[in-house]
Design an enzyme around this catalytic site. Structure first.
Site, PDB file in Angstrom:
ATOM      1  CG  ASN A 131      23.024  33.059  22.410  1.00 54.23           C
ATOM      2  OD1 ASN A 131      23.911  33.267  21.607  1.00 54.23           O
ATOM      3  ND2 ASN A 131      23.177  33.349  23.679  1.00 54.23           N
ATOM      4  CG  ASP A 163      11.432  30.998  26.863  1.00 54.63           C
ATOM      5  OD1 ASP A 163      11.844  32.183  26.822  1.00 54.63           O
ATOM      6  OD2 ASP A 163      11.233  30.300  25.860  1.00 54.63           O
ATOM      7  CB  CYS A 211      15.480  35.697  26.442  1.00 57.01           C
ATOM      8  SG  CYS A 211      14.414  36.382  25.152  1.00 57.01           S
ATOM      9  NE  ARG A 212      15.261  30.763  28.566  1.00 52.68           N
ATOM     10  CZ  ARG A 212      14.809  29.568  28.276  1.00 52.68           C
ATOM     11  NH1 ARG A 212      14.405  28.787  29.266  1.00 52.68           N
ATOM     12  NH2 ARG A 212      14.760  29.136  27.035  1.00 52.68           N
ATOM     13  CB  SER A 213      22.119  31.759  27.273  1.00 53.69           C
ATOM     14  OG  SER A 213      21.887  32.093  25.932  1.00 53.69           O
ATOM     15  CB  CYS A 253      18.696  29.744  26.767  1.00 53.52           C
ATOM     16  SG  CYS A 253      19.021  31.161  25.698  1.00 53.52           S
TER      17      CYS A 253
HETATM   18  P1  4NP Z   1      15.803  32.249  25.097  1.00 53.15           P
HETATM   19  O1  4NP Z   1      14.310  32.694  24.700  1.00 53.15           O
HETATM   20  O2  4NP Z   1      15.896  30.761  24.812  1.00 53.15           O
HETATM   21  O3  4NP Z   1      15.865  32.572  26.546  1.00 53.15           O
HETATM   22  O4  4NP Z   1      16.730  33.077  24.243  1.00 53.15           O
HETATM   23  C1  4NP Z   1      13.725  32.365  23.490  1.00 53.15           C
HETATM   24  C2  4NP Z   1      14.025  33.093  22.370  1.00 53.15           C
HETATM   25  C3  4NP Z   1      13.433  32.774  21.163  1.00 53.15           C
HETATM   26  C4  4NP Z   1      12.544  31.726  21.106  1.00 53.15           C
HETATM   27  C5  4NP Z   1      12.260  30.985  22.229  1.00 53.15           C
HETATM   28  C6  4NP Z   1      12.849  31.306  23.424  1.00 53.15           C
HETATM   29  N1  4NP Z   1      11.929  31.422  19.870  1.00 53.15           N
HETATM   30  O5  4NP Z   1      11.050  30.529  19.848  1.00 53.15           O
HETATM   31  O6  4NP Z   1      12.261  32.028  18.841  1.00 53.15           O
END
Ligand code: 4NP
Length: 155
Positions: free
Chosen positions: A14, A126, A16-18, A11
């Protein structure tokens, strides 16, 4: 997919989703008695070295998986020859993967929900700017994907 599969979920951050996809596949693999290599990474580097978002940790814990020891890392070109499958959580991360894919890459690169009948092409939304409810939806989506992947590995 063969049972020698190794799977990397990707994702943006790294955190939240992955990590939740990694947790869901670890859970389903354990249930199925499969010993497969599973990891996750981000296309971005902002959260490198950090544990998953507290809400992701809570969501995984609620579903029986401890992800508190996971640490964020950024995907690197060598990953394309370490894993048989690199699975993006959404289209922008899929596009980033296709852009960085080395010419000799072995890994098959796909979108997670392409494995779920009726959901091909869809993104796992997200939840970072969302609420706990959004993390619950993320868990539902990644669990569905994980179950389908295990189905492919065990048939
Ligand atoms: P992820 O979520 O891609 O599912 O881990 C996010 C975590 C951090 C950010 C964006 C999405 N960020 O902009 O810092």
């Amino acid at each position: 997919m063969s049972s020698n599969a190794s799977v990397l979920f990707v994702c943006l951050g790294n955190i939240c989703r992955s990590p939740l996809a990694e947790a869901a596949l670890r859970l389903e693999a354990k249930k199925a008695g499969l010993n497969i290599v599973i990891d996750s990474a981000g296309t971005g580097d902002w959260h490198k070295g950090e544990p998953p978002d507290m809400r992701a940790q809570y969501t995984a814990h609620q579903n029986g998986v401890d992800i508190s020891t996971y640490r964020a890392r950024q995907i690197e070109p060598a990953d394309f020859n370490r894993f048989t499958h690199i699975i993006a959580l959404d289209r922008s991360n899929l596009a980033a993967l296709e852009k960085m894919r080395p010419v000799n890459a072995e890994a098959e690169v796909r979108l997670l929900l392409d494995y779920v009948p009726g959901r091909a092409g869809q993104a796992v939304a997200d939840p970072y700017y969302g609420t706990q409810k959004d993390f619950d939806i993320t868990w539902r989506d990644v669990s569905e994907g994980a179950k389908q992947i295990i189905g492919l590995l065990t048939r």
